[in-house]
Write a protein that holds these residues in place. Structure first.
Motif, short mmCIF file in Angstrom:
data_model
loop_
_atom_site.label_atom_id
_atom_site.label_comp_id
_atom_site.label_asym_id
_atom_site.label_seq_id
_atom_site.Cartn_x
_atom_site.Cartn_y
_atom_site.Cartn_z
N UNK A 20 -4.36 -28.72 -4.61
CA UNK A 20 -4.90 -29.14 -5.90
C UNK A 20 -5.73 -30.42 -5.74
N UNK A 21 -5.22 -31.37 -4.98
CA UNK A 21 -5.96 -32.61 -4.72
C UNK A 21 -7.24 -32.35 -3.94
N UNK A 22 -7.14 -31.46 -2.94
CA UNK A 22 -8.33 -31.12 -2.15
C UNK A 22 -9.37 -30.42 -3.02
N UNK A 23 -8.92 -29.56 -3.92
CA UNK A 23 -9.86 -28.88 -4.80
C UNK A 23 -10.56 -29.87 -5.71
N UNK A 24 -9.82 -30.86 -6.19
CA UNK A 24 -10.43 -31.92 -7.00
C UNK A 24 -11.52 -32.64 -6.22
N UNK A 25 -11.27 -32.87 -4.93
CA UNK A 25 -12.27 -33.52 -4.07
C UNK A 25 -13.49 -32.63 -3.89
N UNK A 26 -13.28 -31.33 -3.78
CA UNK A 26 -14.41 -30.39 -3.65
C UNK A 26 -15.26 -30.42 -4.91
N UNK A 27 -14.62 -30.37 -6.06
CA UNK A 27 -15.35 -30.40 -7.33
C UNK A 27 -16.14 -31.69 -7.46
N UNK A 28 -15.51 -32.80 -7.14
CA UNK A 28 -16.20 -34.09 -7.22
C UNK A 28 -17.38 -34.14 -6.26
N UNK A 36 -23.56 -30.39 2.06
CA UNK A 36 -22.91 -29.08 2.02
C UNK A 36 -21.84 -28.92 3.10
N UNK A 37 -22.04 -29.54 4.25
CA UNK A 37 -21.03 -29.44 5.33
C UNK A 37 -19.71 -30.05 4.89
N UNK A 38 -19.78 -31.19 4.23
CA UNK A 38 -18.55 -31.85 3.75
C UNK A 38 -17.87 -31.00 2.68
N UNK A 39 -18.65 -30.41 1.81
CA UNK A 39 -18.09 -29.58 0.74
C UNK A 39 -17.42 -28.34 1.34
N UNK A 40 -18.09 -27.70 2.27
CA UNK A 40 -17.52 -26.49 2.88
C UNK A 40 -16.28 -26.82 3.69
N UNK A 41 -16.27 -27.94 4.37
CA UNK A 41 -15.09 -28.36 5.13
C UNK A 41 -13.90 -28.56 4.20
N UNK A 42 -14.12 -29.25 3.08
CA UNK A 42 -13.04 -29.45 2.11
C UNK A 42 -12.60 -28.13 1.50
N UNK A 43 -13.55 -27.26 1.20
CA UNK A 43 -13.23 -25.96 0.62
C UNK A 43 -12.40 -25.12 1.60
N UNK A 44 -12.73 -25.22 2.86
CA UNK A 44 -11.96 -24.53 3.88
C UNK A 44 -10.52 -25.04 3.92
N UNK A 45 -10.34 -26.34 3.78
CA UNK A 45 -8.99 -26.92 3.75
C UNK A 45 -8.20 -26.42 2.56
#
Length: 88
Positions: A20-28, A36-45
């Motif tokens: 849930x926390x990681x998803x919040x970071x992706x949304x932010x 995009x690399x940072x977003x995809x990395x977080x989304x993968x997590x």
């Protein structure tokens, strides 16, 4: 998960809270227009954390089924297989 021990439930809940926390970071990151690399990395997590929680829930249900159904919360083998494959 009615017969799941408290420790297993705690671990699953913690994993889901982390996701849930990681998803919040992706949304932010998306809202901020981050790389995009940072977003995809977080989304993968997030995806990995959710998959692991799902597998733990299914493994627990399988273990409970082997021990015998309790409280009318029995899950058939075909249902467990369908749940397992839905995560694949």
């Amino acid at each position: 998960m009615s017969t799941t021990d408290a420790e297993t439930q705690r671990k699953i809940a913690n994993r889901l809270k982390r996701a849930q926390g990681q998803l919040g970071a992706v949304i932010a990151a998306v809202e901020a227009g981050s790389d995009c690399r940072a977003v995809v990395t977080q989304l993968s997590a997030v995806t990995s954390a959710l998959d692991k929680a799902g597998f733990q829930i299914i493994a627990t249900a399988m273990r409970d089924c082997l021990d015998g159904p309790e409280d009318g919360d029995d899950v058939s083998l075909p249902e467990l297989e369908k749940l397992f494959l839905s995560l694949a």
